[in-house]
Design a protein around this motif. Structure first.
Motif, PDB file in Angstrom:
ATOM      1  N   ILE A 195       0.654  -1.271   0.204  1.00 51.76           N
ATOM      2  CA  ILE A 195      -0.549   0.086   0.240  1.00 51.76           C
ATOM      3  C   ILE A 195       0.758   1.341   0.142  1.00 51.76           C
ATOM      4  CG2 ILE A 195      -1.711   1.079   1.535  1.00 51.76           C
ATOM      5  CD1 ILE A 195      -2.856  -1.189   2.364  1.00 51.76           C
ATOM      6  N   ILE A 196       1.728   1.074   0.879  1.00 50.89           N
ATOM      7  CA  ILE A 196       3.034   2.226   1.084  1.00 50.89           C
ATOM      8  C   ILE A 196       3.371   3.101  -0.320  1.00 50.89           C
ATOM      9  CG2 ILE A 196       4.676   3.062   1.895  1.00 50.89           C
ATOM     10  CD1 ILE A 196       4.068   2.081   4.710  1.00 50.89           C
ATOM     11  N   ILE A 197       4.202   1.544  -0.634  1.00 52.80           N
ATOM     12  CA  ILE A 197       4.773   1.737  -2.670  1.00 52.80           C
ATOM     13  C   ILE A 197       3.856   2.459  -3.201  1.00 52.80           C
ATOM     14  CG2 ILE A 197       6.223   0.650  -4.103  1.00 52.80           C
ATOM     15  CD1 ILE A 197       8.066   0.645  -1.296  1.00 52.80           C
ATOM     16  N   SER A 198       2.752   1.679  -3.767  1.00 56.70           N
ATOM     17  CA  SER A 198       1.765   2.232  -4.426  1.00 56.70           C
ATOM     18  C   SER A 198       1.417   3.025  -4.171  1.00 56.70           C
ATOM     19  CB  SER A 198       0.723   0.829  -4.621  1.00 56.70           C
ATOM     20  OG  SER A 198       0.020   0.733  -4.050  1.00 56.70           O
TER      21      SER A 198
ATOM     22  N   VAL B  93       1.875   6.395  -6.992  1.00 52.99           N
ATOM     23  CA  VAL B  93       1.341   7.387  -7.182  1.00 52.99           C
ATOM     24  C   VAL B  93       1.085   8.970  -7.044  1.00 52.99           C
ATOM     25  CG1 VAL B  93      -1.555   8.202  -7.267  1.00 52.99           C
ATOM     26  CG2 VAL B  93      -0.661   5.604  -7.587  1.00 52.99           C
ATOM     27  N   TYR B  94       1.563   9.435  -6.012  1.00 55.01           N
ATOM     28  CA  TYR B  94       1.064  10.734  -5.475  1.00 55.01           C
ATOM     29  C   TYR B  94       2.497  11.071  -5.929  1.00 55.01           C
ATOM     30  CZ  TYR B  94      -2.591  11.029  -3.172  1.00 55.01           C
ATOM     31  OH  TYR B  94      -4.531  11.208  -2.788  1.00 55.01           O
TER      32      TYR B  94
ATOM     33  N   ILE C  60       4.054  -6.007  -4.060  1.00 53.94           N
ATOM     34  CA  ILE C  60       4.797  -4.757  -3.458  1.00 53.94           C
ATOM     35  C   ILE C  60       5.546  -3.872  -4.828  1.00 53.94           C
ATOM     36  CG2 ILE C  60       6.937  -3.532  -2.416  1.00 53.94           C
ATOM     37  CD1 ILE C  60       6.981  -6.336  -0.773  1.00 53.94           C
ATOM     38  N   PHE C  61       5.997  -4.153  -5.678  1.00 58.91           N
ATOM     39  CA  PHE C  61       5.858  -3.202  -6.278  1.00 58.91           C
ATOM     40  C   PHE C  61       5.094  -3.913  -8.048  1.00 58.91           C
ATOM     41  CE2 PHE C  61      10.168  -3.607  -4.033  1.00 58.91           C
ATOM     42  CZ  PHE C  61      10.524  -1.897  -3.880  1.00 58.91           C
ATOM     43  N   PHE C  62       4.960  -4.848  -8.674  1.00 63.43           N
ATOM     44  CA  PHE C  62       5.020  -4.552  -9.547  1.00 63.43           C
ATOM     45  C   PHE C  62       2.831  -5.187 -10.057  1.00 63.43           C
ATOM     46  CE2 PHE C  62       8.962  -5.826 -10.262  1.00 63.43           C
ATOM     47  CZ  PHE C  62       9.661  -4.820 -10.236  1.00 63.43           C
TER      48      PHE C  62
ATOM     49  N   GLN D 152       3.082  12.842   1.483  1.00 62.04           N
ATOM     50  CA  GLN D 152       1.902  12.962   0.866  1.00 62.04           C
ATOM     51  C   GLN D 152       1.151  12.520   0.812  1.00 62.04           C
ATOM     52  OE1 GLN D 152       1.818  15.289  -2.948  1.00 62.04           O
ATOM     53  NE2 GLN D 152       1.138  17.089  -1.827  1.00 62.04           N
ATOM     54  N   SER D 153       1.415  11.528   0.068  1.00 59.73           N
ATOM     55  CA  SER D 153       0.658   9.741   0.482  1.00 59.73           C
ATOM     56  C   SER D 153      -0.054   9.145   1.689  1.00 59.73           C
ATOM     57  CB  SER D 153       1.179   8.446  -0.286  1.00 59.73           C
ATOM     58  OG  SER D 153       1.979   7.956   0.183  1.00 59.73           O
ATOM     59  N   LEU D 154       1.197   9.469   2.731  1.00 62.07           N
ATOM     60  CA  LEU D 154       0.706   9.384   4.798  1.00 62.07           C
ATOM     61  C   LEU D 154      -0.797  10.353   4.874  1.00 62.07           C
ATOM     62  CD1 LEU D 154       4.779   9.430   6.119  1.00 62.07           C
ATOM     63  CD2 LEU D 154       2.441   7.428   5.752  1.00 62.07           C
ATOM     64  N   SER D 155      -0.444  11.244   4.795  1.00 59.59           N
ATOM     65  CA  SER D 155      -1.409  11.645   4.712  1.00 59.59           C
ATOM     66  C   SER D 155      -2.886  11.332   4.641  1.00 59.59           C
ATOM     67  CB  SER D 155      -1.288  13.377   4.467  1.00 59.59           C
ATOM     68  OG  SER D 155      -1.789  13.365   3.585  1.00 59.59           O
TER      69      SER D 155
END
Lengths: 318, 379
Positions: free
Chosen positions: A9-12, A16-17, A149-151, A265-268
């Protein structure tokens, strides 16, 4: 939640952001390496977002899945046209770079909303039908651990952005064009004496930044926002500019910094889903990218990294 | 090419920019088949057509004068303060907070207290980029932009989570301040048909004179201008450019904070959630650029921008033209002010036709090369 899915989730979402920031920050490096400060990246992103959404709404049915990709290019072209304003003002008309950039930032949202009102009779557009969505690399996504995770279900545009960053680095540091662009930003007088067309290269730098910034805005609109309104682009252009500085005016560095800011940014956004992070008041996550930018500038920015003639007008007759 | 003397030329350039800006707006309106004459007509009608609208226009100009003065002080020191809106927001929140905390204090205590609180909050927000620039060489442009967003999110957080619950009327807005803290005065509102015009207008006029005195008649003002023209020469002359940079930003932030106070204690009488940076920030910057930083210029261009904005609302209802055309005209005006080099070519200087007039922020162009190399703090 297993740790693989948390990391995925964190990586994708980071990817995106980050993507719009990577494109726009790369644009910034070209402009500033050529000696033109571009505070107007934010405005360029707004125009890119606006035009891509309008294109997407108009052609989604006939172009289908290809729509967002073509719309991104349309955004880039509109970005080029819009950045012409900055190029003419700063290169030919000797305007202060920051004033001209600020004009673009004031102009773009007003123009975008005005046109939306003129075309659709309301202040924001409908949601687009075709967005970038998620992509799973065939084959690669089957790899254990790394695959999910990555693909798997990730942003294809992010990988395109990373490739563009590598290409931009090659263009800037390994080609004749790049060398000349940089010389124009470091010492335009010397470059001019060597027969390099200073104005031409400065135009190239600004217009490339318009193209990439327009794509950045288009990607943001079509992967995150989903429509165009006054609140679509709020600060992404400025963060991209900060990423460019954090990356020391180097495309690869700018990409790394953009990934970092995209993560912040995505963390928020996804913080609520993550154990531990969801206990932090959301305001801290919201202001984190901005505070981090300031801290980075204060503590990590080495000395003498900006192109020497950045922000100065070159007056040929001198 | 028209031959004029240099004073006339100074006035002609902004006038030409204003005209050209309106022309751009008209062309865009024509392109989308709106009637520009009708639009600009209803704009004048909406801003100056009645005592109420004149009152509202003057009310709109009040905070703009403060933020524009703030921008011009920092700009004299060679500083580009894009953080006006964050500083104004801080002033707004702080003044409302104090006003709500002590609603029963007498007016002559509470009102100054609330105003000072707002000014202080703005000063602190302005001091941060000044301090970072002075000691770390950090670009004030980026820092102030970033602080605008910090202020925006923090203001919501402070109102929703930190203020005592009884200050709020809902999750989105605070209660109204008591009549001990308001800048609203009855006779003035009555004079202008019960519009929201308030006593802050006179404070703004005082500020115009005060800043003029500060910049032209005091040592600090001299040092600020001197550092703006050439920081190295100023250092040699024994001035502390660090101190001057920070002071100029503190003053700038104070003035911007007061702009926010005008909105809080004057216009709205409460604080409510902001979803975007306060417009008086960027508008104040535009006012200052158009007024070329002088007190009289700022007064006149603040009035012009208020006419545009209040009239823009009338234009939207009267002529059906989207309000955004006002921002397009504003941005165009600043664009033409920015390319004054080209516009000034239209008006040849009568006295010394061959001598180029120096632009106001000369220092920037001259020092950037060495300074950037040393500090690496620019964009």
């Amino acid at each position: 939640m297993s740790w693989v899915s948390i990391v995925a989730i964190i990586i994708s979402s980071t990817l995106v952001y980050s993507t719009p920031l990577i494109f726009t920050a790369l644009g910034g490096t070209f402009s500033e390496r050529g000696g033109i400060v571009n505070v107007g990246l934010e405005g360029i992103m707004v125009m890119g977002a606006f035009s891509s959404v309008v294109f997407n709404l108009a052609f989604a049915e006939s172009l289908g899945r290809a729509t967002p990709w073509i719309a991104a290019l349309v955004g880039g072209v509109v970005g080029v046209i819009f950045s012409l304003l900055h190029a003419v003002a700063t290169i030919n008309f000797r305007a202060d770079h920051i004033i001209s950039g600020t004009v673009m930032n004031l102009m773009a949202p007003a123009l975008g909303v005005f046109l939306v009102k003129a075309m659709y009779g309301k202040g924001q557009t409908d949601n687009i039908l075709q967005n970038f969505g998620y992509f799973s690399f065939p084959g690669l996504s089957k790899i254990p651990v790394l695959g999910p995770i990555f693909f798997k279900d990730t942003s294809l545009m992010a990988y395109v952005a990373i490739l563009v960053a590598i290409f931009a680095w090659w263009l800037m540091f390994k080609t004749k064009f790049g060398l000349r662009l940089r010389s124009v930003g470091e010492n335009p007088q010397a470059a001019d004496t060597l027969g390099i067309n200073v104005y031409g290269y400065r135009y190239a730098g600004v217009l490339i930044s318009g193209f990439l910034g327009g794509i950045g805005g288009a990607v943001f609109a079509q992967s995150i926002a989903g429509n165009f309104s006054i609140g679509t682009i709020v600060g992404q252009g400025f963060i991209s500019m900060a990423a460019m500085i954090f990356g020391k005016w180097n495309p690869i560095g700018a990409m790394g910094a953009a990934l970092f800011f995209g993560f912040a940014q995505s963390l928020s956004i996804i913080g609520g889903q993550l154990p531990g992070i969801n206990k932090i008041p959301s305001v801290y996550l919201l202001i984190a990218p901005y505070i981090l930018t300031i801290l980075v500038l204060v503590f990590f920015l080495g000395k003498a990294t900006a192109p020497k003639a950045d922000g100065t007008n070159y007056i040929k007759s001198k | 090419m028209i031959k004029v003397n240099s004073t006339t030329r100074k006035i002609l350039i902004p006038l030409f920019s204003i005209l050209a800006g309106f022309l751009v707006g008209a062309i865009i309106m024509l392109f989308y088949s709106y009637d520009p004459l009708q639009a600009y007509g209803s704009m004048i009608q909406g801003s100056l057509g009645s005592t109420v609208s004149i009152g509202e226009t003057l009310r709109q100009a009040t905070p703009l004068i403060f933020t524009a003065l703030g921008f011009s002080v920092a700009n004299s020191a060679g500083f580009f303060n894009i953080g006006l809106s964050g500083q104004a927001l801080a002033g707004w929140v702080a003044s409302i907070w104090v006003a709500l905390a002590f609603p029963d204090l007498p007016t002559f205590v509470l009102l100054p207290l609330a105003i000072i609180a707002g000014a202080l909050a703005g000063a602190i927000m302005g001091a941060i980029p000044g301090f970072l620039r002075a000691f770390f060489g950090t670009s004030e442009v980026i820092v102030t932009i970033m602080l605008n967003y910090v202020a925006l999110y923090l203001s919501t957080y402070l109102m929703q989570e930190v203020m005592p619950a009884h200050f709020r009327s809902s999750q989105d807005a605070t209660k109204m301040i008591s009549h001990h803290a308001t800048l609203h005065v009855d006779w003035l509102s009555h004079m202008f048909g019960d519009s929201r015009i308030h006593f802050g207008l006179f404070l703004a006029l005082i500020a115009l004179v005060a800043v003029w005195l500060l910049m032209k008649k005091t040592t600090l003002g001299f040092e600020i201008r001197s550092v703006g023209l050439n920081p190295f020469a100023s250092e040699y002359a024994g001035m502390s450019s660090k101190k001057t940079i920070i002071m100029s930003m503190v003053i700038s932030g104070t003035l911007a904070g007061l702009g926010g106070v005008m909105e809080g204690l004057g216009t709205y009488q409460n604080f409510f959630i902001q979803t975007a940076s306060m417009s008086i920030g960027f508008d104040g910057m535009a006012v200052s650029l158009l007024g070329s930083g002088s007190s009289l210029g700022i007064l006149l261009s603040a009035l012009l921008f208020s006419i545009l904005q209040i009239g823009g609302l009338g234009m939207q209802t009267g002529a059906g033209v989207p309000f955004e055309i006002v921002s397009i005209v504003t941005a165009s005006i600043i664009f033409f002010v920015g390319i004054d080099y080209v516009i000034s070519k239209l008006f040849k200087n009568k006295d010394n036709a061959n001598k180029k007039l120096p632009k106001t922020p000369i220092a920037k162009e001259v020092v950037t090369e060495e300074k950037d190399a040393q500090e690496g703090g620019r964009l």
